[in-house]
Enzyme design. Structure first.
Site, PDB file in Angstrom:
ATOM      1  N   GLU A  69       0.874   3.914   1.893  1.00  0.00           N
ATOM      2  CA  GLU A  69       1.360   4.336   3.202  1.00  0.00           C
ATOM      3  C   GLU A  69       2.547   3.490   3.664  1.00  0.00           C
ATOM      4  OE1 GLU A  69      -3.247   4.638   3.573  1.00  0.00           O
ATOM      5  OE2 GLU A  69      -1.797   3.508   2.397  1.00  0.00           O
TER       6      GLU A  69
ATOM      7  N   CYS B  46      -6.543   2.071   5.614  1.00  0.00           N
ATOM      8  CA  CYS B  46      -7.164   0.806   5.995  1.00  0.00           C
ATOM      9  C   CYS B  46      -6.628   0.392   7.372  1.00  0.00           C
ATOM     10  CB  CYS B  46      -6.829  -0.255   4.945  1.00  0.00           C
ATOM     11  SG  CYS B  46      -5.097  -0.795   4.984  1.00  0.00           S
TER      12      CYS B  46
ATOM     13  N   HIS C  48       0.844  -1.191   0.000  1.00  0.00           N
ATOM     14  CA  HIS C  48       0.000   0.000   0.000  1.00  0.00           C
ATOM     15  C   HIS C  48       0.883   1.246   0.000  1.00  0.00           C
ATOM     16  CE1 HIS C  48      -3.995  -1.748   1.716  1.00  0.00           C
ATOM     17  NE2 HIS C  48      -3.416  -2.594   0.879  1.00  0.00           N
TER      18      HIS C  48
END
Length: 154
Positions: free
Chosen positions: A55, A83, A53
């Site tokens: 991040e 998430c 992801h």
């Protein structure tokens, strides 16, 4: 800090992800001087990795650049509400401030589904949502619309 400036950097990374067929999410991390120390974008498809992801990529790069897993004094900017996995990484990296664009009604963990930052963890970042939210959401809508159209053409 100029939140929109950094969110535009994150949006540029999200657009790069979309061009490569990845869900368009981008992330940058700025230190207290305003220098970008981490950049990331979704690469789950390319890497066949559920943890790839935006991040996570940005947190890894910032940690390497700063020489510490603790990202004290940093602000993380991401185009989509994190998430649960990414919220956990933000907590574990001790990121003091989070700024995100669009809400994620399916897996957002900063208030949309759950707010992990209000749970009894040892770290609670300041959160600001909705910065360039419409631009972030539009990029996601366009991506998924094109994906649905391509599938219907098959």
């Amino acid at each position: 800090m100029d939140h929109e400036k950094y969110m535009r950097e994150a949006l540029a990374l999200a657009r790069e992800a979309a061009v490569e067929g990845e869900i368009p999410v981008g992330c940058v991390i700025a230190d207290e001087r305003g220098m970008i120390v981490g950049r990331g974008r979704n690469r789950r498809e390319a890497r066949a990795d559920a943890t790839a992801h935006a991040e996570i990529e940005a947190i890894r790069e910032a940690g390497e650049k700063l020489g510490s897993w603790r990202l004290d004094g940093c602000t993380l900017y991401v185009t989509l509400e994190p998430c649960p996995m990414c919220a956990g990484a933000i907590i574990n990296a001790r990121v003091p401030s989070l700024v995100f664009g669009a809400r994620d009604e399916l897996s957002g963990s900063c208030g949309s589904v759950i707010d992990l930052f209000f749970e009894r963890y040892g770290h609670h970042p300041k959160v600001l949502g909705g910065v360039l939210a419409e631009e972030s959401a539009a990029l996601l809508r366009e991506f998924f619309s094109a994906l649905r159209e391509a599938k219907s053409d098959e």
